[in-house]
Design a protein around this motif. Structure first.
Motif, mmCIF file in Angstrom:
data_model
loop_
_atom_site.group_PDB
_atom_site.id
_atom_site.type_symbol
_atom_site.label_atom_id
_atom_site.label_comp_id
_atom_site.label_asym_id
_atom_site.label_seq_id
_atom_site.Cartn_x
_atom_site.Cartn_y
_atom_site.Cartn_z
ATOM 1 N N ASN A 11 62.004 2.409 62.422
ATOM 2 C CA ASN A 11 60.726 3.077 62.183
ATOM 3 C C ASN A 11 60.872 4.118 61.082
ATOM 4 O OD1 ASN A 11 61.690 5.586 63.457
ATOM 5 N ND2 ASN A 11 61.482 4.474 65.396
ATOM 6 N N GLU A 12 59.754 4.687 60.684
ATOM 7 C CA GLU A 12 59.747 5.618 59.557
ATOM 8 C C GLU A 12 60.507 6.901 59.866
ATOM 9 O OE1 GLU A 12 56.663 7.135 56.106
ATOM 10 O OE2 GLU A 12 56.039 5.697 57.643
ATOM 11 N N ARG A 13 60.436 7.357 61.098
ATOM 12 C CA ARG A 13 61.156 8.583 61.456
ATOM 13 C C ARG A 13 62.658 8.384 61.290
ATOM 14 N NH1 ARG A 13 63.986 10.110 65.515
ATOM 15 N NH2 ARG A 13 63.359 8.318 66.793
ATOM 16 N N GLN A 14 63.177 7.262 61.776
ATOM 17 C CA GLN A 14 64.605 6.982 61.626
ATOM 18 C C GLN A 14 64.980 6.848 60.153
ATOM 19 O OE1 GLN A 14 65.117 3.421 63.988
ATOM 20 N NE2 GLN A 14 65.487 4.568 65.873
ATOM 21 N N PHE A 15 64.115 6.202 59.383
ATOM 22 C CA PHE A 15 64.382 6.060 57.950
ATOM 23 C C PHE A 15 64.452 7.429 57.284
ATOM 24 C CE2 PHE A 15 63.274 5.740 53.514
ATOM 25 C CZ PHE A 15 63.957 4.623 53.074
ATOM 26 N N ASN A 16 63.466 8.257 57.549
ATOM 27 C CA ASN A 16 63.408 9.570 56.897
ATOM 28 C C ASN A 16 64.592 10.444 57.286
ATOM 29 O OD1 ASN A 16 61.039 8.789 55.691
ATOM 30 N ND2 ASN A 16 59.706 9.900 57.100
ATOM 31 N N ASN A 51 59.737 12.726 50.381
ATOM 32 C CA ASN A 51 58.960 12.732 49.147
ATOM 33 C C ASN A 51 59.327 13.872 48.203
ATOM 34 O OD1 ASN A 51 57.797 14.910 50.429
ATOM 35 N ND2 ASN A 51 55.754 14.008 50.608
ATOM 36 N N PRO A 254 64.211 -2.778 56.417
ATOM 37 C CA PRO A 254 63.900 -1.434 56.941
ATOM 38 C C PRO A 254 64.714 -0.307 56.326
ATOM 39 C CG PRO A 254 64.059 -3.014 58.740
ATOM 40 C CD PRO A 254 64.545 -3.722 57.516
ATOM 41 N N TRP A 255 65.855 -0.599 55.694
ATOM 42 C CA TRP A 255 66.696 0.450 55.114
ATOM 43 C C TRP A 255 66.448 0.618 53.609
ATOM 44 C CZ3 TRP A 255 68.194 -4.087 57.346
ATOM 45 C CH2 TRP A 255 68.683 -5.082 56.488
ATOM 46 N N LYS A 257 63.180 1.276 50.623
ATOM 47 C CA LYS A 257 61.781 1.682 50.479
ATOM 48 C C LYS A 257 61.443 1.838 49.005
ATOM 49 C CE LYS A 257 58.480 5.145 52.197
ATOM 50 N NZ LYS A 257 58.322 6.341 53.067
ATOM 51 N N HIS A 304 52.812 -1.459 52.946
ATOM 52 C CA HIS A 304 54.145 -1.166 52.403
ATOM 53 C C HIS A 304 54.729 -2.308 51.578
ATOM 54 C CE1 HIS A 304 54.050 2.481 54.720
ATOM 55 N NE2 HIS A 304 53.989 1.834 55.856
#
Length: 325
Positions: A11-16, A51, A254-255, A257, A304
């Motif tokens: 998910n995005e939280r894990q990515f960030n 960002n 997922p890893w 972006k 995305h």
């Protein structure tokens, strides 16, 4: 940072969270990236969101060793280029990161590799050393554990008969090819093989004039008898790839972006559906730099996915970069 944390992102939280950890590591340990950040008067400790992370211009791979690890370099991947063009070098200290990245991405987008026959028509890459695409294709061929899988140079007749054999055997088949070679092939041979996956990697290598994507894919669809042409978006400076299953619309694992930047203000990012420069976050690039500003132009959509629209006029045309679209 271990591979499991990167390749299990869901998910995005894990990515960030992972991206920020890798940024702090690279901002301290990659000398060139550290100097680049300092030159922008940015303090890494004050970066608290993805960002805000600065992206290293991809041109630095042509003139500097971009390394974030003290370990010995295992492999050096180099970009292709016409005579006189300075090529990029990607010094890889742990090639197992690359192998896990492309194996995991293939499984995610296409399923079990052992279900496929993998055919690779990559003459220009086979004729030089240091190609990351050849490394990947060779590994996928071996992973398929299929005696019919293999490379082809200019032996188009052998490739044609192998494709006919696969069609008769009803074996799922992936043909990965450099653009000019696929076009050369269909000038002499035509197929009606709707189950075939044709994946073009881009690149005319000076052998043919550049074509818009729609025209190219129409010709390849007619020549191979398929409904859509798949594509790979990758480059020497990355250890991950995005894939398109048709219409030039790509999706990342997922890893990885894609972020688009304002072409007039490189530090400003753009909203969805606006064309800009493509920035790539590739968390598999942990031992070099995971945050790269490419010379490609693109557009991101709300889901995305993204599209490659072309390249900056001043940049070199080379390597695994997708054609003008």
């Amino acid at each position: 940072m271990n591979r499991q944390q990167v390749f299990s992102i869901k998910n995005e939280r894990q990515f960030n969270d992972t991206a920020l950890q890798i940024f702090r590591h690279q901002a301290e340990n990659c000398i060139i990236y550290k100097e680049f950040i300092a030159g922008l008067n940015i303090e890494p400790d004050k970066i608290t969101a993805v960002n805000q992370i600065p992206f290293l211009p991809i041109e630095f791979f042509k003139s500097h060793a971009i390394i974030s690890s003290p370990d010995r370099v295992e492999l050096t991947f180099t970009s292709s280029g016409t005579t006189g063009i300075i090529t990029s070098s990607h010094f890889v200290t742990d090639v197992s990161w690359y192998a896990e990245s492309f194996r995991s991405a293939f499984r995610l987008f296409y399923g079990d590799i052992t279900s496929y026959t993998i055919l690779a028509l990559l003459p220009s890459y086979l004729e030089r050393e240091g190609s990351s695409l050849i490394y990947m294709a060779d590994d996928l061929i071996k992973q398929s554990n299929n005696p019919d899988s293999g490379f082809f140079l200019y032996n188009h007749d052998d490739l044609y008969h192998q494709l006919k054999k696969q069609q008769q055997a009803k074996k799922p088949t992936l043909l990965i090819g450099v653009t000019f070679a696929l076009l050369d092939f269909i000038e002499s041979y035509t197929l009606n093989f709707p189950e075939l996956i044709v994946m073009e990697t881009g690149g005319m290598k000076g052998r043919r004039k550049e074509m818009i994507r729609e025209e190219l894919h129409e010709q390849l669809c007619d020549g191979f008898g398929v409904e859509a042409i798949h594509s790979e978006y990758g480059m020497t400076e990355l250890l991950s790839q995005a894939y398109s299953k048709g219409n030039g619309i790509f999706n990342c694992p997922p890893w990885m972006k894609i972020i688009t930047r304002d072409t007039n203000d490189p530090m400003s990012t753009l909203d969805d559906n606006k064309a800009g420069g493509i920035n790539v976050i590739d968390l598999a690039n942990i031992n070099s730099c995971s945050f790269i500003a490419t010379q490609d132009l693109g557009k991101i959509y709300a889901d995305h996915s993204f599209e490659v629209l072309g390249r900056f006029d001043s940049s070199d045309i080379r390597g695994c970069n997708l054609l003008i679209a």
